[in-house]
Design a protein around this motif. Structure first.
Motif, mmCIF file in Angstrom:
data_model
loop_
_atom_site.group_PDB
_atom_site.id
_atom_site.type_symbol
_atom_site.label_atom_id
_atom_site.label_comp_id
_atom_site.label_asym_id
_atom_site.label_seq_id
_atom_site.Cartn_x
_atom_site.Cartn_y
_atom_site.Cartn_z
ATOM 1 N N ALA A 180 0.818 -1.211 0.000
ATOM 2 C CA ALA A 180 0.000 0.000 0.000
ATOM 3 C C ALA A 180 0.852 1.261 0.000
ATOM 4 O O ALA A 180 0.366 2.340 -0.314
ATOM 5 C CB ALA A 180 -0.940 0.002 1.205
ATOM 6 N N SER A 183 2.626 4.061 -3.419
ATOM 7 C CA SER A 183 2.271 5.338 -4.043
ATOM 8 C C SER A 183 3.331 6.398 -3.721
ATOM 9 O O SER A 183 3.413 7.408 -4.415
ATOM 10 C CB SER A 183 0.902 5.800 -3.563
ATOM 11 O OG SER A 183 0.900 5.968 -2.182
ATOM 12 N N THR A 191 -4.548 1.324 -3.167
ATOM 13 C CA THR A 191 -4.761 2.351 -2.151
ATOM 14 C C THR A 191 -4.793 3.739 -2.769
ATOM 15 O O THR A 191 -5.693 4.535 -2.503
ATOM 16 C CB THR A 191 -3.649 2.270 -1.102
ATOM 17 O OG1 THR A 191 -3.593 0.947 -0.613
ATOM 18 C CG2 THR A 191 -3.898 3.220 0.015
ATOM 19 N N VAL A 195 -7.859 6.468 -3.108
ATOM 20 C CA VAL A 195 -7.823 7.853 -2.627
ATOM 21 C C VAL A 195 -8.213 8.805 -3.753
ATOM 22 O O VAL A 195 -9.012 9.732 -3.566
ATOM 23 C CB VAL A 195 -6.426 8.190 -2.076
ATOM 24 C CG1 VAL A 195 -6.308 9.664 -1.785
ATOM 25 C CG2 VAL A 195 -6.166 7.401 -0.818
ATOM 26 N N ASN A 198 -11.848 8.530 -4.454
ATOM 27 C CA ASN A 198 -12.591 9.121 -3.361
ATOM 28 C C ASN A 198 -12.663 10.631 -3.520
ATOM 29 O O ASN A 198 -13.693 11.254 -3.268
ATOM 30 C CB ASN A 198 -11.920 8.753 -2.041
ATOM 31 C CG ASN A 198 -12.646 9.332 -0.868
ATOM 32 O OD1 ASN A 198 -13.854 9.243 -0.799
ATOM 33 N ND2 ASN A 198 -11.916 9.944 0.032
ATOM 34 N N GLN A 199 -11.537 11.223 -3.987
ATOM 35 C CA GLN A 199 -11.549 12.673 -4.169
ATOM 36 C C GLN A 199 -12.450 13.069 -5.338
ATOM 37 O O GLN A 199 -13.011 14.151 -5.341
ATOM 38 C CB GLN A 199 -10.124 13.185 -4.399
ATOM 39 C CG GLN A 199 -9.360 13.266 -3.092
ATOM 40 C CD GLN A 199 -7.881 13.338 -3.293
ATOM 41 O OE1 GLN A 199 -7.385 13.183 -4.403
ATOM 42 N NE2 GLN A 199 -7.153 13.558 -2.213
ATOM 43 N N TYR A 202 -16.356 11.019 -3.913
ATOM 44 C CA TYR A 202 -16.839 11.120 -2.534
ATOM 45 C C TYR A 202 -17.716 9.960 -2.099
ATOM 46 O O TYR A 202 -18.685 10.158 -1.386
ATOM 47 C CB TYR A 202 -17.583 12.445 -2.306
ATOM 48 C CG TYR A 202 -16.633 13.545 -2.007
ATOM 49 C CD1 TYR A 202 -15.976 13.576 -0.781
ATOM 50 C CD2 TYR A 202 -16.356 14.534 -2.932
ATOM 51 C CE1 TYR A 202 -15.067 14.566 -0.502
ATOM 52 C CE2 TYR A 202 -15.450 15.520 -2.659
ATOM 53 C CZ TYR A 202 -14.806 15.536 -1.443
ATOM 54 O OH TYR A 202 -13.904 16.495 -1.164
ATOM 55 N N THR A 204 -16.808 7.456 -0.056
ATOM 56 C CA THR A 204 -15.746 6.913 0.778
ATOM 57 C C THR A 204 -16.014 5.477 1.218
ATOM 58 O O THR A 204 -15.172 4.591 1.045
ATOM 59 C CB THR A 204 -15.589 7.778 2.038
ATOM 60 O OG1 THR A 204 -15.610 9.124 1.619
ATOM 61 C CG2 THR A 204 -14.309 7.472 2.741
ATOM 62 N N LEU A 205 -17.216 5.258 1.760
ATOM 63 C CA LEU A 205 -17.495 3.968 2.381
ATOM 64 C C LEU A 205 -17.392 2.844 1.356
ATOM 65 O O LEU A 205 -16.726 1.828 1.590
ATOM 66 C CB LEU A 205 -18.890 4.015 2.999
ATOM 67 C CG LEU A 205 -19.038 3.283 4.325
ATOM 68 C CD1 LEU A 205 -17.965 3.726 5.301
ATOM 69 C CD2 LEU A 205 -20.410 3.556 4.896
ATOM 70 N N PHE A 208 -13.639 2.381 -0.060
ATOM 71 C CA PHE A 208 -12.684 1.750 0.851
ATOM 72 C C PHE A 208 -13.122 0.345 1.230
ATOM 73 O O PHE A 208 -12.281 -0.510 1.508
ATOM 74 C CB PHE A 208 -12.445 2.623 2.077
ATOM 75 C CG PHE A 208 -11.480 3.727 1.798
ATOM 76 C CD1 PHE A 208 -10.122 3.471 1.766
ATOM 77 C CD2 PHE A 208 -11.923 5.000 1.520
ATOM 78 C CE1 PHE A 208 -9.224 4.476 1.489
ATOM 79 C CE2 PHE A 208 -11.024 6.005 1.239
ATOM 80 C CZ PHE A 208 -9.674 5.750 1.222
ATOM 81 N N THR A 211 -11.737 -1.696 -1.457
ATOM 82 C CA THR A 211 -10.284 -1.794 -1.300
ATOM 83 C C THR A 211 -9.917 -2.840 -0.257
ATOM 84 O O THR A 211 -9.070 -3.715 -0.500
ATOM 85 C CB THR A 211 -9.737 -0.426 -0.865
ATOM 86 O OG1 THR A 211 -10.229 0.547 -1.755
ATOM 87 C CG2 THR A 211 -8.229 -0.421 -0.874
ATOM 88 N N VAL A 212 -10.568 -2.730 0.909
ATOM 89 C CA VAL A 212 -10.267 -3.676 1.987
ATOM 90 C C VAL A 212 -10.568 -5.107 1.540
ATOM 91 O O VAL A 212 -9.802 -6.036 1.798
ATOM 92 C CB VAL A 212 -11.068 -3.314 3.247
ATOM 93 C CG1 VAL A 212 -10.995 -4.428 4.265
ATOM 94 C CG2 VAL A 212 -10.544 -2.040 3.846
ATOM 95 N N TYR A 215 -7.775 -6.455 -0.712
ATOM 96 C CA TYR A 215 -6.610 -6.869 0.080
ATOM 97 C C TYR A 215 -6.904 -8.165 0.824
ATOM 98 O O TYR A 215 -6.063 -9.053 0.917
ATOM 99 C CB TYR A 215 -6.226 -5.789 1.090
ATOM 100 C CG TYR A 215 -5.371 -4.698 0.509
ATOM 101 C CD1 TYR A 215 -4.065 -4.970 0.108
ATOM 102 C CD2 TYR A 215 -5.851 -3.422 0.365
ATOM 103 C CE1 TYR A 215 -3.286 -3.972 -0.423
ATOM 104 C CE2 TYR A 215 -5.070 -2.421 -0.168
ATOM 105 C CZ TYR A 215 -3.783 -2.708 -0.560
ATOM 106 O OH TYR A 215 -3.018 -1.730 -1.085
#
Lengths: 242, 221
Positions: A180, A183, A191, A195, A198-199, A202, A204-205, A208, A211-212, A215
Motif C-alpha cells: 500500500a 504510491s 490504495t 484515494v 474518493n476525491q 466522494y 468513501t465507504l 474503501f 479496497t479492503v 486486500y
C-alpha cells in the motif's frame, strides 16, 4: 477444510460485488480504476515476494553458516533493513539514489525496497529454522562423508523449509499489505487509486470497502497457499494410515 | 550531486529535530491507546457470550487484513462524514492505535492462555479473591511472555509513524519530504531521517531486551 472456506470467500465476494453493482450504480464509474490499481498491487506483490524469499534464504543461511565476514555483512544487512522504516527505504531508493547516479523506474524501486526490507525480517525466520534443525543431523551427515554442499541441500535445508513456512507466509501477508506504500514512489496501486477515486466521487465507504475486500482476498490466497504447502511438506511427519 | 554538510547542519538537522518530537509523541500516544484497546478487544474476544466474542474475532481479523495506510485514509475521510473532525495527528494516532490493538489482543490472549489451568484451580481451592488471583497468581505469570512482544510492537509502531506523512502530519518523514521539495535536495534529508530511525530502533531494541531481563528477574525473585 480449505475448499469450503475458499468457496465461502468467493461466494461473499460475488454477493458483495452483485450487491454493489445493484445498489450503487456509481460503482461502475470507479471500479475500473480500482481494478487497474489492483493489477499494479499484484505485480508489485509477486515480484517483491520473489525477491523477499530469495533474500530471506540467502541472508538467513549466510548468517547461520557463513564465514565470519559473510556472517557480519549479513548481520549488518539485516539490522539496517529491519531498523529503518519501509517508507524511508522506498523514498531513499527513489529520490536519493538518483543523486548518486543510480536511476531506477518506480516499479524497480518499489520491488527492491519492499523485497529487501521484508527479506531482512525473513532472514531471521530462516536463521531460526536452520539453527533449529537438530545437531545430530549435521553430525550424521559429516559421519556419512557428505560434502558441505550436499549436507545443506539434501539434509539441512529440506528440514528447515518446513519450519519456515508459517513464519514466511505471515510475512508474505504483511508484505502484500505493505505494498500500500508504493504510491510514495509514484505507482498507482489500489490504495492510491481509491484515494483518487474518493476525491473524485466522494463515495468513501463503498470505495474503501472494496479496497479492503481486495486486500483481504489477496491475503486469503497466501493463507491457503501457505496451509497447503505446510501440509505438503510435513506429510512425512503424519502417522501413516494403514 | 555531492553531500553538503553545511546544508545538513543548517537546514536539515534543526527541522528534523523539531519533527522528531512529533514522531516520538505519536509513537507513545498510539502505543498507550493500543495497550488499552488491545486489552478491551481481548476481553471481548474471550467473552462468554458467543455473539460478542464472534463479532470481536471477525473485527480483529478484518483490521488485521487491512493495510495500515488504508485504515489511516479511511478514518481521515470517513470520520468527518460522521461529524467528527479531528486534526490529522489525532486521526493518525487513532488509526495506528486501532491497527495495533488488533495485533496486541492476540499477544494478551496468548499470554493469558500460557498460564496453566491448574493455577486457576489452585487459586479457587485456596479461596483467593478475584483481585488476589489476578494480582498474585495470574498477572505475574502472564507478564514475562507479554512484555517482550509488547516492546517489539512499540518499535513497530515507531516505524509505522512515517505513514502519517500521507495525511500531512508534521512528523519526520513529512519534514524530510518538505525539505526535499523546497530546496530540491532529497539526499541529506531522507538519509538523515533514515539514520534517525535506524539508531532509534537499534537503541530501543536494546532497551526492550533490558526490560525483558528485568521483568524476568523481578518476577522469579
Amino acid at each position: 477444510m480449505a475448499i469450503p472456506r475458499i468457496a465461502f470467500i468467493f461466494a461473499i465476494t460475488a454477493f458483495l460485488a452483485g450487491l454493489g453493482v445493484a445498489t450503487f450504480s456509481e460503482l461502475r464509474i470507479f471500479l475500473p480504476a480500482l481494478l487497474r490499481g489492483a493489477v499494479v498491487t499484484v505485480q508489485v506483490s509477486v515480484l517483491s515476494i520473489a525477491l523477499f524469499l530469495l533474500t530471506a534464504f540467502v541472508a538467513g543461511i549466510a548468517r547461520a553458516f557463513g564465514t565470519a565476514p559473510v556472517r557480519w555483512s549479513a548481520a549488518i544487512f539485516v539490522e539496517v533493513f529491519r531498523g529503518t522504516s519501509l517508507l524511508v527505504i522506498l523514498f531513499w531508493f527513489f529520490f536519493v539514489l538518483p543523486e548518486f547516479g543510480v536511476v531506477m523506474p518506480p516499479m524497480v524501486a518499489a520491488v527492491l525496497g519492499i523485497g529487501l526490507n521484508f527479506g531482512a525480517y525473513g532472514a531471521e525466520v530462516v536463521r531460526g529454522a536452520v539453527q533449529s534443525v537438530p545437531r545430530g543431523q549435521t553430525e550424521a551427515s559429516i559421519a556419512l562423508n557428505m560434502t558441505q554442499f550436499k549436507r545443506m541441500t539434501r539434509i539441512i535445508i529440506p528440514q528447515a523449509v518446513v519450519i519456515t513456512i508459517p513464519g514466511l507466509s505471515n510475512l508474505t501477508i504483511e508484505l502484500i499489505k505493505a505494498t500500500a506504500l508504493v504510491s510514495a514512489v509514484t505507482l498507482t496501486d489500489i490504495t492510491f487509486a481509491s484515494v483518487q477515486q474518493n476525491q473524485l466521487h466522494y463515495r468513501t465507504l463503498e470505495i474503501f470497502a472494496i479496497t479492503v475486500l481486495l486486500y483481504y482476498c489477496l491475503a486469503q490466497f497466501i493463507r491457503f497457499g501457505g496451509g497447503w504447502l505446510e501440509d505438503h511438506f510435513s506429510r512425512h511427519l503424519k502417522p501413516r494410515s494403514a | 550531486m555531492e553531500w553538503r554538510w553545511d546544508f545538513t547542519f543548517d537546514v536539515v538537522l534543526p527541522r528534523l529535530w523539531e519533527a522528531a518530537g512529533i514522531t516520538v509523541y505519536a509513537t507513545f500516544a498510539s502505543f498507550f491507546l493500543a495497550l488499552i484497546g488491545g486489552l478491551v478487544l481481548m476481553l471481548l474476544k474471550t467473552a462468554k457470550n458467543p455473539v460478542v466474542s464472534g463479532i470481536a474475532t471477525e473485527l480483529i481479523e478484518l483490521i488485521r487484513a487491512t493495510p495500515l495506510l488504508v485504515l489511516i485514509f479511511f478514518l481521515f475521510f470517513v470520520l468527518p462524514e460522521f461529524g467528527l473532525t479531528l486534526p490529522p495527528l489525532a486521526t493518525g494516532i487513532l488509526a495506528i492505535a486501532i491497527y495495533n490493538s488488533a495485533l496486541m489482543a492476540e499477544v494478551y490472549r496468548a499470554g493469558l492462555q500460557a498460564v496453566p489451568k491448574g493455577q486457576w484451580e489452585a487459586a479457587i481451592a485456596l479461596n483467593l479473591s478475584t483481585y488476589k488471583t489476578f494480582r498474585r497468581i495470574i498477572i505475574p505469570q502472564t507478564l514475562p511472555p507479554i512484555v517482550p512482544a509488547l516492546g517489539n510492537y512499540l518499535i513497530a509502531i515507531f516505524k509505522e509513524t512515517p505513514l502519517l506523512s500521507f495525511v500531512a502530519v508534521a512528523e519526520m518523514m513529512h519534514a524530510a519530504k518538505l525539505i526535499g521539495s523546497e530546496y530540491y535536495r532529497f539526499t541529506e534529508a531522507v538519509t538523515i531521517a533514515g539514520l534517525f530511525f535506524l539508531v532509534m530502533s537499534l537503541v530501543s531494541a536494546q532497551l526492550v531486551r533490558q526490560v525483558e531481563t528485568y521483568v524476568k528477574r523481578s518476577i522469579q525473585h
